[in-house]
Design a protein around this motif. Structure first.
Motif, PDB file in Angstrom:
ATOM      1  N   GLN A  15       4.569  -3.009   2.317  1.00  0.00           N
ATOM      2  CA  GLN A  15       5.178  -3.627   1.141  1.00  0.00           C
ATOM      3  C   GLN A  15       5.542  -5.055   1.482  1.00  0.00           C
ATOM      4  O   GLN A  15       6.196  -5.300   2.496  1.00  0.00           O
ATOM      5  N   ASP A  45      -2.725  -1.991  -2.760  1.00  0.00           N
ATOM      6  CA  ASP A  45      -2.259  -1.882  -4.142  1.00  0.00           C
ATOM      7  C   ASP A  45      -1.849  -3.255  -4.680  1.00  0.00           C
ATOM      8  O   ASP A  45      -2.005  -3.541  -5.851  1.00  0.00           O
ATOM      9  N   LYS A  64       0.854  -1.185   0.000  1.00  0.00           N
ATOM     10  CA  LYS A  64       0.000   0.000   0.000  1.00  0.00           C
ATOM     11  C   LYS A  64       0.891   1.236   0.000  1.00  0.00           C
ATOM     12  O   LYS A  64       1.771   1.366   0.832  1.00  0.00           O
ATOM     13  N   ARG A  65       0.651   2.101  -0.972  1.00  0.00           N
ATOM     14  CA  ARG A  65       1.496   3.307  -1.053  1.00  0.00           C
ATOM     15  C   ARG A  65       0.645   4.553  -0.948  1.00  0.00           C
ATOM     16  O   ARG A  65      -0.430   4.628  -1.528  1.00  0.00           O
ATOM     17  N   PHE A  66       1.152   5.507  -0.194  1.00  0.00           N
ATOM     18  CA  PHE A  66       0.551   6.834  -0.132  1.00  0.00           C
ATOM     19  C   PHE A  66       1.527   7.807  -0.768  1.00  0.00           C
ATOM     20  O   PHE A  66       2.704   7.484  -0.884  1.00  0.00           O
ATOM     21  N   PRO A  67       1.048   9.001  -1.121  1.00  0.00           N
ATOM     22  CA  PRO A  67       1.972   9.968  -1.720  1.00  0.00           C
ATOM     23  C   PRO A  67       3.241  10.124  -0.879  1.00  0.00           C
ATOM     24  O   PRO A  67       3.184  10.486   0.286  1.00  0.00           O
ATOM     25  N   GLY A  68       4.365   9.761  -1.448  1.00  0.00           N
ATOM     26  CA  GLY A  68       5.635   9.941  -0.752  1.00  0.00           C
ATOM     27  C   GLY A  68       5.969   8.883   0.283  1.00  0.00           C
ATOM     28  O   GLY A  68       7.027   8.934   0.894  1.00  0.00           O
ATOM     29  N   VAL A  69       5.095   7.930   0.495  1.00  0.00           N
ATOM     30  CA  VAL A  69       5.319   6.948   1.558  1.00  0.00           C
ATOM     31  C   VAL A  69       4.911   5.553   1.100  1.00  0.00           C
ATOM     32  O   VAL A  69       3.860   5.400   0.479  1.00  0.00           O
ATOM     33  N   ILE A  70       5.737   4.582   1.422  1.00  0.00           N
ATOM     34  CA  ILE A  70       5.279   3.193   1.248  1.00  0.00           C
ATOM     35  C   ILE A  70       4.826   2.731   2.620  1.00  0.00           C
ATOM     36  O   ILE A  70       5.641   2.529   3.514  1.00  0.00           O
ATOM     37  N   ARG A  72       9.307  -0.499   8.959  1.00  0.00           N
ATOM     38  CA  ARG A  72       9.323   0.275   7.722  1.00  0.00           C
ATOM     39  C   ARG A  72       8.428  -0.322   6.644  1.00  0.00           C
ATOM     40  O   ARG A  72       8.844  -0.515   5.512  1.00  0.00           O
ATOM     41  N   GLY A  73       7.240  -0.652   7.034  1.00  0.00           N
ATOM     42  CA  GLY A  73       6.247  -1.059   6.055  1.00  0.00           C
ATOM     43  C   GLY A  73       6.227  -2.527   5.705  1.00  0.00           C
ATOM     44  O   GLY A  73       5.359  -2.976   4.969  1.00  0.00           O
ATOM     45  N   GLY A 105       4.562   4.370  12.682  1.00  0.00           N
ATOM     46  CA  GLY A 105       4.662   4.561  11.235  1.00  0.00           C
ATOM     47  C   GLY A 105       5.123   3.310  10.511  1.00  0.00           C
ATOM     48  O   GLY A 105       5.391   3.338   9.312  1.00  0.00           O
TER      49      GLY A 105
END
Ligand code: ATP
Ligand code: MG
Lengths: 363, 503
Positions: free
Chosen positions: B24, B60, B15-21, B215-216, B43
């Motif tokens: 993943q 995504d 899932k990605r947001f503007p400027g951020v993953i 980190r995601g 985060g």
């Protein structure tokens, strides 16, 4: 300006564009439904306006814009000042009476009358503010009532103390030295753009500066976004309500001043009603943004002025443009939300595409 | 009783947001009938993953398999149909309705709104030990009961997989234990629970499986029977945890804040606070312990000028500030970390740098006279982001896009700016990960050495004991006991908080 900027500006124009398109469609359908010819209607409307109308459009834009800013001050704070109509009616009458009495002469009289207009508008709106802060009366209700009171009051004073001329009444004419006139961009018979239309520019710039550059503007926006957070940050909500209501009313007091000093010269049959409501609609259309409202005001002025041509060229009633205007406002509110969602999705997809090949994740 | 089919399998979620993953390659397997804990830094992407599983957000990439069937969840309604329910950290209950009404709201078709529903609620309540009376108004319930109601609501709608996002952040230890008993009942009946927490002790206590995110992405799993707190923390942050320093007392003789016999009465004449007196000296941290809803919020709001006490006196230094407005108090140098960051601490739609100004509208560097100082505010926001490790794409990002813990770090950083003389902090580290928690404690201790006086309200007893110089216990609007944190045990405190003997 980067590519993204250009695109995001394009995106923010999308919603109003769709809204206008939609209002054109609806208007067309309505005209066809009543058996008139939409073709005639639109060709008349979209014809390049004659010089006289161009001057009118500029003048009307100025007044509608001032009204829109007055409404926007309330909206940004989460207040619905429906009372613009009453505020500027009363303010215009007071200013016209004051200027007509000629206590002062020349520009001094003009400035003093403008101050009177702002003060009366502010006080009238302030009543709604006080009712809201002390008694919890919704400003929507109180301003509607204050509208009728204002109009009744003005009628009463005019009938009893006004100058009678034939079967109409008006306030005393201002002296020629006090009239500000304007300048004629075309031939003299096409009329003048009023000097005091400049008030619209000042009000627009002032609104932008106030909102974005000042502490007060920050407090105002914060109160509009979250009442509870505003309170915890030290903003006094009651004071904010009262001040912004009065500010909105004060600006409303200015709405008719360009016309008064530019042409009308007295308060009477030449007083233009309905600008307050147009202002609310334009504030909605322009999302309370200074530039957005400018375009909105121009569009509404264009539609209103051009609709006068309809009586000659077509069998469509000029009041049909009110449908166009109404639909535009409704549609813009809806399409803004739709476009916003769609845009978020699009942005996310764009980011996905850019980030997909990289394996380093960021949090 | 774990069965053969896994309750949930998440595979390769992205899932990605503007400027951020945000997510993943996330893989999580929840075995049926277990409590599965999800841990990770602020985060790390935990809430995002939960929202994906609950259909609030669309992934995504990746696949979701529930009880052996592949599903695509487009909305919470579809998630509930698939058997997944979620309790958000911010409760979604209507205060002025009863338990029954809250329960059936939006689910009228299931058991009606009358006796059928009442019977079903009783059944759920008895079955899992929720102790809910269908006809009580929700406003009468404490936090823990509200939480049980939220869980019951989810069960009522037929969920077998229950997601809890930081459910224990608002609870005191006894309530946490009681909740865990409920959760064990739930899993014994074959339900599965997915549980997010920053409190590693609790995680080790309740979880059957642990998944760690960083980190995601999922960086590993741990076995709660063998893992230690330190190992978990290391997995989370990828390095050793800073060990909290022990600091000697910095308490001075000068009284900074003094409350004298403060009483606050509501419009029905009930006492919310009765006769509270306290002194906080410069360099002192006074901790307030209590079960949520015993007057802590009222106490804080009274000090902050958001409520005016019915009687009594508040002194700041040698000034009587009883009737001061919030703004005057803030100008006098009081920092304020509110308990509800969304309601009182932030403008969610505004960017980070504008939020730096909030509450500091009259002080440098946010303003210059009547003007907003955009440059100053932005620079200082950059500083906060650096010093407090706020993870955000940039200072122009709207605060709504930040994870809960990062929002909290921003607020704490902001309120510690400009050298306050007094800090009123409600749950300053709520929702913050262990690393960031230690950092915030460090900042507070540092400021205390320089003379900062602190009123600390917290549900986290370790935080209270570790940070305070004195602890006051509050119960039904009264102080019922004073403790020395060097001597007191969490058990003693717990007993005092619930009106037990140890006081
Ligand atoms: N709606 C959104 N728009 C943009 N970015 C977002 C949005 N929601 C979350 N993010 C970003 O995705 C990342 C993961 O956020 P998430 O809320 O899942 O973290 P978390 O693990 O729950 O953290 P915390 O422990 O602080 O609650 C963060 O960097 C956050 O800024
Ligand atoms: Mg979260």
């Amino acid at each position: 300006m980067s590519r993204l900027d250009v695109r995001s500006i394009g995106m923010s124009l999308l919603a109003p564009a769709i809204a206008i398109l939609l209002s054109i469609v609806v208007t067309t359908i309505v005209i066809a439904a009543v058996g008139s010819s939409p073709g005639d209607f639109w060709s008349t409307m979209f014809e390049v306006p004659k010089p006289r109308l161009r001057v009118d459009i500029v003048n009307q834009t100025a007044m509608i814009y001032i009204a829109a800013v007055a409404a926007a001050i309330g909206f940004r704070m989460g207040l619905f000042n429906i009372g613009l109509e009453g505020q500027y009616t009363l303010a215009s009458f007071a200013a016209a009476s004051f200027a007509g009495a000629a206590y002062l002469s020349g520009w001094a009289n003009v400035f003093a009358a403008i101050i009177v207009a702002m003060a009366v508008g502010a006080i009238w709106a302030g009543i709604a503010g006080v009712l809201r802060t002390t008694r919890g009366v919704s400003e929507v209700i109180s301003t509607i009532m204050l509208n009728s009171i204002a109009i009744t009051l003005v009628g009463y004073f005019l009938n009893n103390y006004g100058v009678k001329e034939g079967n109409s009444v008006h306030t005393k004419n201002i002296e020629p030295g006090t009239s500000v006139g304007g300048f004629a961009p075309f031939e003299d018979r096409d009329g003048e753009i009023w000097t005091l239309a400049i008030i619209a520019v000042l009000v627009g710039v002032g609104f932008w500066v106030l909102l974005n550059k000042t502490r007060f503007g920050f407090d105002l926006r914060a109160s509009g976004q979250s009442e509870s957070a505003a309170l915890a940050s030290g903003i006094n909500p009651k004071r904010m309500i009262l001040i912004s209501m009065m500010l909105s009313g004060g600006v409303a007091g200015l709405i008719w001043m360009p016309a008064f000093f530019g042409g009308a010269r007295n308060y009477g049959t030449s007083f233009q009603v309905g600008l307050g409501f147009l202002g609310i609609a334009v504030a909605l259309l322009g999302r309370n943004r200074p530039v957005g409202m400018l375009f909105g005001a121009l569009l509404f002025a264009f539609l209103s002025v051009k609709s006068n041509d309809l009586t000659f060229g077509t069998d469509v009633s000029p009041s049909i443009v009110q449908i166009t205007q109404g639909v535009a406002v409704l549609a813009v509110v809806v399409t803004y939300e739709v476009v916003r969602r769609w845009r978020t999705r699009l942005e996310q997809r764009a980011v996905s595409r850019e980030l997909a090949p990289t394996t380093e994740a960021t949090a | 009783m774990p069965s053969a089919v896994d309750a949930v399998q998440l595979r390769g979620i992205g899932k990605r947001f503007p400027g951020v993953i945000a997510n993943q390659d996330v893989d999580v397997t929840i075995r049926s009938g277990t409590v599965h804990a999800l841990i990770g830094e602020n985060g790390a992407g935990k809430s995002t993953l939960m929202k994906i599983l609950y259909g609030v957000q669309r992934p995504d990439d990746g696949t979701i398999t529930i009880e052996g069937k592949g599903v695509v969840l487009k909305s919470p309604t579809e998630a509930i149909e698939a058997g997944v329910g979620m309790v958000f950290q911010h409760f979604m209950l209507a205060d002025n309705l009863t338990v029954l009404e809250n329960m059936v709201l939006g689910a009228e078709k299931l058991h009606g709104i009358g006796d059928g529903a009442r019977t079903e609620i009783r059944r759920i309540s008895d079955r899992f030990g929720f102790d809910l009376d269908p006809d009580v108004l929700v406003e009468k319930l404490g936090v823990a009961a509200r939480q049980r109601l939220e869980i019951a609501k989810v069960l009522y709608r037929g969920a077998r997989i229950i997601i809890l996002d930081e459910p224990t952040a608002v609870l005191v230890p006894q309530e946490v234990e009681a909740l865990f008993v409920n959760l064990r009942e739930l899993t014994a009946a074959g339900n599965s629970v997915l549980f997010i927490s920053h409190k590693l002790d609790e995680v080790l206590d309740i979880a059957d499986d642990i998944t760690v995110m960083r980190r995601g992405t999922t960086v590993g799993t741990a076995d709660p029977r063998t893992a230690t707190k330190h190992e978990l923390a290391e997995l989370m942050v990828g390095s050793e945890l800073p060990s909290p320093e022990t600091a000697e007392s910095t308490v001075t003789e000068t009284v900074e804040l003094s409350l004298q016999d403060i009483t606050l009465t509501d419009e029905f004449g009930r006492d919310l606070l009765s006769g509270l007196s306290l002194n906080i000296r410069r360099g002192e941290v006074l901790g307030i312990a209590g079960v949520e809803g015993n007057g802590q919020s009222e106490l804080v709001e009274t000090i902050m000028g958001m409520r005016i006490p019915t009687s009594g006196r508040i002194m700041l230094g040698d000034q009587d500030v009883t009737h001061w407005h919030t703004r005057q108090l803030r100008e006098a140098g009081i920092g304020y970390v509110p308990e509800d960051r969304h309601r009182h601490g932030l403008l969610l739609e505004a960017p980070l740098w504008e939020n730096r100004i909030l509450g500091h509208q009259t002080k440098a560097p946010s303003v210059k006279g009547p003007w907003i100082n955009r440059k100053g505010a932005r620079q200082d926001t950059e500083r906060i982001v650096r010093d407090y490790d706020v993870r955000a794409p940039g200072i122009d990002t709207p605060v709504r896009a930040l994870s809960g813990g990062n929002q909290q770090k921003l607020i704490v950083g902001r309120e510690m700016s400009g050298d306050p003389v007094l800090l009123i902090a409600s749950h300053p580290t709520r929702g913050v990960d262990v690393g960031a928690q230690a950092a915030i404690w460090g900042h507070i201790k540092h400021a205390r050495r320089a003379g900062l006086a602190v009123l600390l309200v917290s549900a986290d007893l370790d935080e209270l004991i570790g940070l305070s110089d004195t602890i006051q216990v509050i119960l039904r609007g009264r102080f019922v006991g004073t403790f020395d944190p060097a001597q007191v045990t969490p058990q003693d405190l717990g007993a005092a908080m619930t009106g037990g003997e140890a006081a």
